[in-house]
Design a protein around this motif. Sequence first.
Motif, short mmCIF file in Angstrom:
data_model
loop_
_atom_site.label_atom_id
_atom_site.label_comp_id
_atom_site.label_asym_id
_atom_site.label_seq_id
_atom_site.Cartn_x
_atom_site.Cartn_y
_atom_site.Cartn_z
N ASN A 101 0.81 -1.21 0.00
CA ASN A 101 0.00 0.00 0.00
C ASN A 101 0.85 1.26 0.00
OD1 ASN A 101 -1.48 -2.04 2.27
ND2 ASN A 101 -2.59 -1.52 0.42
N TYR A 102 2.13 1.13 -0.32
CA TYR A 102 3.04 2.24 -0.12
C TYR A 102 3.89 2.50 -1.35
CZ TYR A 102 6.49 5.18 2.21
OH TYR A 102 7.30 6.22 2.56
N ALA A 103 4.10 3.75 -1.66
CA ALA A 103 5.04 4.15 -2.70
C ALA A 103 5.78 5.38 -2.21
CB ALA A 103 4.32 4.46 -4.01
N SER A 104 7.05 5.50 -2.58
CA SER A 104 7.86 6.60 -2.08
C SER A 104 8.67 7.20 -3.21
CB SER A 104 8.82 6.09 -0.98
OG SER A 104 9.68 7.13 -0.58
N SER A 105 9.02 8.47 -3.06
CA SER A 105 9.92 9.09 -4.03
C SER A 105 11.37 8.73 -3.71
CB SER A 105 9.74 10.60 -4.02
OG SER A 105 9.95 11.10 -2.71
N SER A 106 11.60 8.06 -2.58
CA SER A 106 12.95 7.76 -2.12
C SER A 106 13.09 6.28 -1.80
CB SER A 106 13.26 8.58 -0.86
OG SER A 106 14.33 8.02 -0.14
N VAL A 107 14.06 5.61 -2.43
CA VAL A 107 14.31 4.19 -2.12
C VAL A 107 14.88 4.05 -0.72
CG1 VAL A 107 15.47 2.07 -2.88
CG2 VAL A 107 14.63 3.69 -4.56
N ILE A 108 15.63 5.05 -0.28
CA ILE A 108 16.14 5.04 1.11
C ILE A 108 14.96 4.99 2.08
CG2 ILE A 108 17.21 6.48 2.89
CD1 ILE A 108 19.35 5.35 1.24
N GLU A 109 13.97 5.84 1.84
CA GLU A 109 12.79 5.85 2.71
C GLU A 109 12.07 4.51 2.64
OE1 GLU A 109 10.18 9.49 3.09
OE2 GLU A 109 8.79 8.12 2.13
N LEU A 110 11.96 3.95 1.44
CA LEU A 110 11.30 2.66 1.28
C LEU A 110 12.06 1.58 2.04
CD1 LEU A 110 9.02 1.04 -0.06
CD2 LEU A 110 10.49 0.77 -2.06
N MET A 111 13.38 1.62 2.02
CA MET A 111 14.18 0.62 2.75
C MET A 111 13.95 0.75 4.26
SD MET A 111 15.47 -1.43 0.76
CE MET A 111 16.17 -2.26 2.15
N ARG A 112 13.81 1.97 4.73
CA ARG A 112 13.52 2.15 6.17
C ARG A 112 12.18 1.50 6.53
NH1 ARG A 112 15.44 8.49 7.04
NH2 ARG A 112 17.68 8.07 6.93
N ILE A 113 11.21 1.66 5.64
CA ILE A 113 9.91 1.03 5.87
C ILE A 113 10.05 -0.49 5.90
CG2 ILE A 113 7.56 0.73 4.96
CD1 ILE A 113 8.16 3.57 5.92
N LEU A 114 10.84 -1.03 4.98
CA LEU A 114 11.03 -2.49 4.94
C LEU A 114 11.71 -2.99 6.22
CD1 LEU A 114 12.09 -3.08 1.21
CD2 LEU A 114 9.85 -3.36 2.25
N ILE A 115 12.70 -2.26 6.69
CA ILE A 115 13.39 -2.68 7.93
C ILE A 115 12.42 -2.67 9.10
CG2 ILE A 115 15.13 -1.93 9.61
CD1 ILE A 115 16.83 -1.04 7.16
N ASP A 116 11.53 -1.67 9.14
CA ASP A 116 10.53 -1.62 10.21
C ASP A 116 9.47 -2.71 10.06
OD1 ASP A 116 11.66 0.49 11.53
OD2 ASP A 116 10.41 2.02 10.58
N SER A 117 9.15 -3.06 8.81
CA SER A 117 8.03 -3.97 8.57
C SER A 117 8.42 -5.44 8.67
CB SER A 117 7.44 -3.72 7.17
OG SER A 117 7.00 -2.40 7.05
N PHE A 118 9.70 -5.73 8.52
CA PHE A 118 10.14 -7.14 8.54
C PHE A 118 11.26 -7.32 9.56
CE2 PHE A 118 8.34 -6.23 4.39
CZ PHE A 118 7.44 -7.28 4.25
N PRO A 119 10.93 -7.15 10.84
CA PRO A 119 11.97 -7.22 11.87
C PRO A 119 12.67 -8.57 11.90
CG PRO A 119 9.76 -7.22 12.85
CD PRO A 119 9.60 -6.89 11.39
N GLU A 120 11.95 -9.65 11.53
CA GLU A 120 12.60 -10.97 11.55
C GLU A 120 13.72 -11.06 10.52
OE1 GLU A 120 9.27 -10.56 11.32
OE2 GLU A 120 8.23 -11.83 12.77
N ASP A 121 13.65 -10.24 9.47
CA ASP A 121 14.66 -10.27 8.42
C ASP A 121 15.80 -9.29 8.68
OD1 ASP A 121 13.55 -12.05 6.16
OD2 ASP A 121 11.84 -10.81 6.71
N PHE A 122 15.63 -8.40 9.65
CA PHE A 122 16.66 -7.39 9.94
C PHE A 122 16.93 -7.37 11.43
CE2 PHE A 122 14.52 -5.89 6.05
CZ PHE A 122 15.60 -5.81 5.19
N LYS A 123 17.48 -8.45 11.92
CA LYS A 123 17.78 -8.53 13.36
C LYS A 123 19.02 -7.72 13.68
CE LYS A 123 15.27 -12.78 14.00
NZ LYS A 123 15.28 -14.24 13.98
N GLY A 124 19.21 -7.38 14.93
CA GLY A 124 20.32 -6.54 15.34
C GLY A 124 19.93 -5.09 15.22
N GLY A 125 20.90 -4.22 15.00
CA GLY A 125 20.60 -2.79 14.96
C GLY A 125 20.29 -2.27 16.36
#
Lengths: 126, 316
Positions: A101-125
């Motif tokens: 449901n999301y589109a962004s003018s920035s791939v960086i912003e989209l990547m931040r959304i993905l990191i927030d949305s898939f915590p099991e895939d981005f452990k640590g941080g």
Amino acid sequence: MNNDHNHDQNHMDNGSHGHDPPIKKHNITEINKMLNIDGKYIMDRGSHTHHDNLVSIRKDEYKGHKISITTTYDIEVDGKQIFPPLHVNNNGSVSAHIVPNYASSSVIELMRILIDSFPEDFKGGN
Amino acid sequence: MVVTRVNILDNESVRNQFIRGVKLLKDDILHPEWPNTYDLLVIWHYIAMNTFTPASQMVRNAAHIGPVFLPWHRWMLILLERHLQRVLNDDNFGLPYWDWSKDGELSPSEQKTALLWSDAFLGGTGSPVTTGPFTEGSWKVNVAEDIDGNLIRTNRSLTRNFGAIIANLPTKAEVRTAVDRGQPNVVYDTAPWDINSISFRNELEGWVNIPPTRLHNAVHVWVGGDMLTGTSPNDPVFYLNHCNVDRIWSSWTKKYNNPEYLPGNNESSDLQGHRLNDLMASITEDDQFDPLFRGKVSPKDLLDPSTRYVYDTLEL
């Protein structure tokens, strides 16, 4: 009662267009079994590969001229290459069907959304 | 029987039935080798979203970013409503909707504490959600999507993150713009039949004039957490959002005197699953899961739902 629940299929056939190609069918019992045994149900996406996820092709026609624009991404998070299915829309925004449901003018912003949305895939941080 | 769908904020009984009903569906097993009925609906949504139409591209799918978006979700709502009537033993039960554009008139901070998110309604935000009826111990997320787009087994609590990506819900002005945009040539949908279409369907789905994300899409994104992925029906608010989307479609249909559904049957087979008489993406033909259609229904079959339900108001 219909007793064919072991043979359930995702029907996309069309009575008025019998020549249309068949679309992948699914079986609930099989999906549930794979989730219970393997913890995962892997969608068959035909010839699409991981690398295809990072290639987006836009096509347009203008005054009889055919335009094709291919955009290729190379994305790493914490040094590891990842393959989110990205698509560049005709207005230049970027979307990924895993956050459908999301589109962004920035791939960086989209990547931040993905990191927030898939915590099991981005452990640590932090 | 024709049931009436009402605003969840206006009817305490319907609110309580909805919450009790979705919890009952979490324990409802139609066949021993199947997941529970609630999770089956989640899986159906995920499968449809990951079925690309045509398979050669990865944008338009069997339930979104294309003409079938509105009728496919109407079908899903009708089936949920039927299952809720069954487990509640109440054939008069009609789904409630959330008129999110009313909350969109509030300030960003007020939106996060609106009545819908109180303990008696759907509870609040958090990862995990810690207030209301869907907290840890009361509601489990059993299936989710991973970053590769696979369906995975999980066993965790529901997550939400109000206003983290976009600060505001859609406003009434935005809804009215979507409904009025078509004048004088009202078009349900048009080529290229996807995220780039200038049409009512694409506007209501939320892809016109992006970014920022809009309307239906914006509600998913504003709620955040589990509402962001292909398994978004994991959060019961999914259905309240889509019931309001369906209400807006009904209002548009009435306003313009039943505009033609497009594409028709003569359009390209690339639109298979989206044309007027195409069968939409089902998950099963089992008559216990789908006693109404047995998995075989087209957009044409659902353009007039008035023999099944009406809304208490079509005022937007």
